[in-house]
Enzyme design. Sequence first.
Site, PDB file in Angstrom:
ATOM      1  N   THR A 172       0.868  -1.159   0.000  1.00 50.80           N
ATOM      2  CA  THR A 172       0.000   0.000   0.000  1.00 50.80           C
ATOM      3  C   THR A 172       0.906   1.211   0.000  1.00 50.80           C
ATOM      4  O   THR A 172       2.089   1.123   0.311  1.00 50.80           O
ATOM      5  CB  THR A 172      -0.897   0.042   1.256  1.00 50.80           C
ATOM      6  OG1 THR A 172      -0.080   0.311   2.398  1.00 50.80           O
ATOM      7  CG2 THR A 172      -1.644  -1.260   1.431  1.00 50.80           C
ATOM      8  N   SER A 173       0.340   2.345  -0.336  1.00 50.13           N
ATOM      9  CA  SER A 173       1.162   3.546  -0.395  1.00 50.13           C
ATOM     10  C   SER A 173       1.618   3.993   0.980  1.00 50.13           C
ATOM     11  O   SER A 173       2.517   4.826   1.095  1.00 50.13           O
ATOM     12  CB  SER A 173       0.378   4.672  -1.067  1.00 50.13           C
ATOM     13  OG  SER A 173      -0.844   4.887  -0.405  1.00 50.13           O
ATOM     14  N   ALA A 174       1.027   3.460   2.040  1.00 51.65           N
ATOM     15  CA  ALA A 174       1.386   3.881   3.387  1.00 51.65           C
ATOM     16  C   ALA A 174       2.463   2.998   3.999  1.00 51.65           C
ATOM     17  O   ALA A 174       3.030   3.343   5.023  1.00 51.65           O
ATOM     18  CB  ALA A 174       0.154   3.858   4.292  1.00 51.65           C
ATOM     19  N   CYS A 175       2.745   1.861   3.400  1.00 51.22           N
ATOM     20  CA  CYS A 175       3.630   0.892   4.025  1.00 51.22           C
ATOM     21  C   CYS A 175       5.007   0.903   3.409  1.00 51.22           C
ATOM     22  O   CYS A 175       5.188   1.244   2.258  1.00 51.22           O
ATOM     23  CB  CYS A 175       3.055  -0.518   3.901  1.00 51.22           C
ATOM     24  SG  CYS A 175       1.482  -0.720   4.740  1.00 51.22           S
ATOM     25  N   GLY A 176       5.983   0.475   4.202  1.00 51.40           N
ATOM     26  CA  GLY A 176       7.318   0.293   3.673  1.00 51.40           C
ATOM     27  C   GLY A 176       7.354  -0.933   2.785  1.00 51.40           C
ATOM     28  O   GLY A 176       6.552  -1.842   2.914  1.00 51.40           O
TER      29      GLY A 176
END
Length: 279
Positions: free
Chosen positions: A115-119
């Site tokens: 996801t765009s929020a995860c590393g």
Amino acid sequence: MTAPTSRRRVVEWVGGVPRAHEDRLIAEEPLEIRIAAPGSPDRRLGVTMRTPGNDFDLAAGLVLAEGVIGGRDDLAGIAYCTDATLTDEQRFNVVTVALARPAARGWKERSLRATSACGVCGTDSLDEVEDLVQRLPERGEETPSWSPADLAALPDALRRDQRHFARTGGAHAAGLFASDGATVVVREDVGRHNAVDKVNGHVLLEGIATAGLALCTSGRIGFEIVQKAVVAGVGAVVGVGAPTTLAARLCDRTGTTLAGFARDGRVVVYADRAGEVGR
């Protein structure tokens, strides 16, 4: 290729009164990264959600962070995939990284839980990060001195180049800066880890020395942000938010300067093993 931002009609409510107008959204699209090594069939490294643009920088920074390559000389080229089975839209969402030699380190094919929020980095422990660091060129003995005021000013310098954020309010940013405050490169992305990879990939592909530079990020400073900076050879990491315990431990173990809450003339230094700040 999809544009980094797009227009959308919205209805804004203020005090119970609606107002229809046009707004802009930051683009979010998948990017599949494939690895082509000599004598081996192409393999998929994984998929990450990103804002289109600077895709080759992103791919280069990610394979560096993953330990697939140890440096610029390990790269033979980066290109969009030309498989006949791909649609025109998909063609710009698949990048192949060609290696000049076998991968510096094995990796598992993964979805990267992207996801765009995860590393998206696959390193599992501090020991694995240090294994990557051991294979980097030695940092120069001379390290720049950073005044607290200079560190506190970096988020403002970063913000001046956040064009996508100014238009959408939905983009993270990362940038590399010299000790005199000069901007080396700034990249934006819907994912903060992607922004860092784009920055690191740019300096890798351009052959820019990083030991005397500071990485500034627009959010909190987690372990993977510091890991990416360390593997890229960056000497300092600065953020507008707070670091995590694991990020601070990694800075302690690698001699990386770490500063958070840099804004409005204030900065908190969490790690300064080399005594660079205020020297």
